[in-house]
Motif scaffolding. Structure first.
Motif, PDB file in Angstrom:
ATOM      1  N   LYS A  35     -18.381  12.025  49.756  1.00  0.00           N
ATOM      2  CA  LYS A  35     -18.119  11.766  48.330  1.00  0.00           C
ATOM      3  C   LYS A  35     -18.037  10.269  48.058  1.00  0.00           C
ATOM      4  O   LYS A  35     -17.044   9.761  47.541  1.00  0.00           O
ATOM      5  CB  LYS A  35     -16.839  12.473  47.914  1.00  0.00           C
ATOM      6  CG  LYS A  35     -16.838  13.975  48.157  1.00  0.00           C
ATOM      7  CD  LYS A  35     -17.862  14.692  47.269  1.00  0.00           C
ATOM      8  CE  LYS A  35     -17.402  14.815  45.860  1.00  0.00           C
ATOM      9  NZ  LYS A  35     -18.335  15.594  45.015  1.00  0.00           N
ATOM     10  N   TYR A  60     -17.252  11.470  43.000  1.00  0.00           N
ATOM     11  CA  TYR A  60     -17.725  10.464  43.956  1.00  0.00           C
ATOM     12  C   TYR A  60     -16.968   9.152  43.741  1.00  0.00           C
ATOM     13  O   TYR A  60     -16.676   8.768  42.607  1.00  0.00           O
ATOM     14  CB  TYR A  60     -19.223  10.207  43.781  1.00  0.00           C
ATOM     15  CG  TYR A  60     -20.092  11.373  44.173  1.00  0.00           C
ATOM     16  CD1 TYR A  60     -20.195  11.777  45.498  1.00  0.00           C
ATOM     17  CD2 TYR A  60     -20.817  12.071  43.213  1.00  0.00           C
ATOM     18  CE1 TYR A  60     -20.991  12.856  45.857  1.00  0.00           C
ATOM     19  CE2 TYR A  60     -21.621  13.149  43.553  1.00  0.00           C
ATOM     20  CZ  TYR A  60     -21.694  13.544  44.874  1.00  0.00           C
ATOM     21  OH  TYR A  60     -22.472  14.613  45.233  1.00  0.00           O
ATOM     22  N   HIS A 274     -25.881   8.592  51.287  1.00  0.00           N
ATOM     23  CA  HIS A 274     -25.234   9.582  50.418  1.00  0.00           C
ATOM     24  C   HIS A 274     -26.190  10.029  49.303  1.00  0.00           C
ATOM     25  O   HIS A 274     -26.078   9.608  48.158  1.00  0.00           O
ATOM     26  CB  HIS A 274     -23.942   8.994  49.851  1.00  0.00           C
ATOM     27  CG  HIS A 274     -23.056   8.413  50.907  1.00  0.00           C
ATOM     28  ND1 HIS A 274     -22.797   7.061  51.013  1.00  0.00           N
ATOM     29  CD2 HIS A 274     -22.402   9.009  51.940  1.00  0.00           C
ATOM     30  CE1 HIS A 274     -22.005   6.850  52.047  1.00  0.00           C
ATOM     31  NE2 HIS A 274     -21.748   8.003  52.625  1.00  0.00           N
ATOM     32  N   ALA A 277     -24.948  11.790  46.030  1.00  0.00           N
ATOM     33  CA  ALA A 277     -24.324  10.810  45.141  1.00  0.00           C
ATOM     34  C   ALA A 277     -25.379   9.931  44.478  1.00  0.00           C
ATOM     35  O   ALA A 277     -25.265   9.582  43.293  1.00  0.00           O
ATOM     36  CB  ALA A 277     -23.334   9.949  45.925  1.00  0.00           C
TER      37      ALA A 277
END
Length: 357
Positions: A35, A60, A274, A277
């Motif tokens: 996250k 996030y 990520h 995200a």
């Protein structure tokens, strides 16, 4: 009992090996479920309220790091010490990053809102088909003048800077490509020329401009103009926006014969981890209401057509920062000219600075 203990140890060892294997697999796949979003951007180049809004909506956490030049950003990514998920390079830098295999292609199936971008700002030479980049902000190189000292009809074209009436009156931003660039445009040449003869002629013309140049500076140019300490300046539209908001006597002009059109763009460095995200953030920033909020905070022109339509009428109709189509059609995007040619530009610009000192 020994057999049971041996069995227990074997189970523990197997679990440890499985855990290590999963960790390695997550690392290889980029640990896309974490996250976190690591964003590498220019200083003060996004509304902090938007970051908080994104974090609240998605869960996030955004780690925000800044740079002050394309070169500094490029060096940091080349070193690979930090796994940035998104970065915001300018047009010609994207060419360099592509050549060095520093970028990952966009998965457009995961992007929502790309159609909000004005088509005229897509598919540029530095990234055909926008395989790697999404336009973030755009702007121009132009002339700022102070109406306390200069009439509007005196300073509408690059050639006007050479007017003897402007002796010791002009501030120039310290940038070889830009300053040699407007001299090239004045002569009808490309801002991306590799011709030594053309660049030398542009430099010789700058030598003739030298008596009109008060100083060649960087960020100080804003202070000089805001405080009425210079009559004219050559700089970028983003800098101009800040100056105009602090001094009502200042005006910004993009010469109709042509100038530089620059883009800052969102890209995914090859070290990104990520991915959930990343695409959540790209989609968030493409939403018209968020792009509008960001444009009002930063003060630069948004390439998001639907966001532009939401801007106050006096902003979206301001030809100083949203030039008409015929002017935009004459603007030139910088290309990566290679080390040898860039070195030539830098050397000739240095000669000009030494000539006027």
């Amino acid at each position: 009992m020994k057999k049971l203990m041996s069995f227990f140890i074997a189970i523990v060892a197997a679990c440890l090996l499985l855990t290590v294997g999963i960790k390695r697999l997550e690392s290889a796949q980029g640990d896309s479920s974490a996250k976190t979003l690591n964003l590498f951007n220019w200083g003060d180049y996004i509304d902090p309220a938007l970051i908080k809004k994104f974090e609240k909506e998605t869960g996030y956490q955004v780690n925000y790091e800044t740079f002050d030049s394309n070169e500094a950003m490029l060096t940091k990514i080349q070193q690979g010490g930090t796994s940035y998920d998104l970065a915001v390079p300018s047009d010609y830098t994207i060419e360099k990053m592509k050549k060095e295999h520093l970028l990952l292609p966009l998965d457009k199936k995961q992007i929502k809102g790309l159609g909000n971008i004005d088509p005229s700002f897509m598919n540029k030479s530095f990234d055909p088909d926008n395989r790697y980049s999404i336009p973030y902000f755009w702007g121009t190189l132009g002339i700022i003048y102070n109406d306390k000292f200069v009439k509007a009809d005196q300073i509408q074209h690059w050639r006007d800077l050479w007017n003897p009436e402007f002796a010791h009156s002009i501030m120039l931003v310290d940038s070889a490509r830009d300053i040699l660039g407007f001299s090239l445009v004045k002569n009808g040449d490309s801002m991306n020329t590799r011709s030594r003869a053309q660049v030398t002629r542009a430099k010789d013309d700058l030598d003739k401009l030298a008596p009109n140049v008060k100083a060649i500076v960087a960020d100080e140019i804003k202070m000089y103009m805001i405080q009425n300490e210079a009559k004219i300046a050559v700089t970028w539209s983003g800098e101009a926006s800040e100056m105009l908001s602090n001094n009502s006597h200042l005006h910004y002009v993009v010469p109709t014969e042509g100038s530089n059109l620059w883009f800052d763009n969102l890209v995914i460095p090859k070290t990104a981890k990520h991915f959930k995200a990343i695409y959540a953030f790209l989609n968030f920033m493409l939403r018209p209401e968020n792009a509008k909020q960001n444009a009002l905070y930063v003060g630069y022109a948004t390439p998001n057509d639907k966001a532009k339509a939401l801007l106050p009428k006096d902003v979206r109709n301001d030809k100083q920062f949203y030039p008409p189509t015929d002017t935009i059609g004459k603007l030139q995007v910088y290309e990566d000219l290679g080390l040898k040619t860039v070195g030539m530009y830098n050397d000739l610009f240095l000669e000009f600075k030494m000539h006027r000192s």
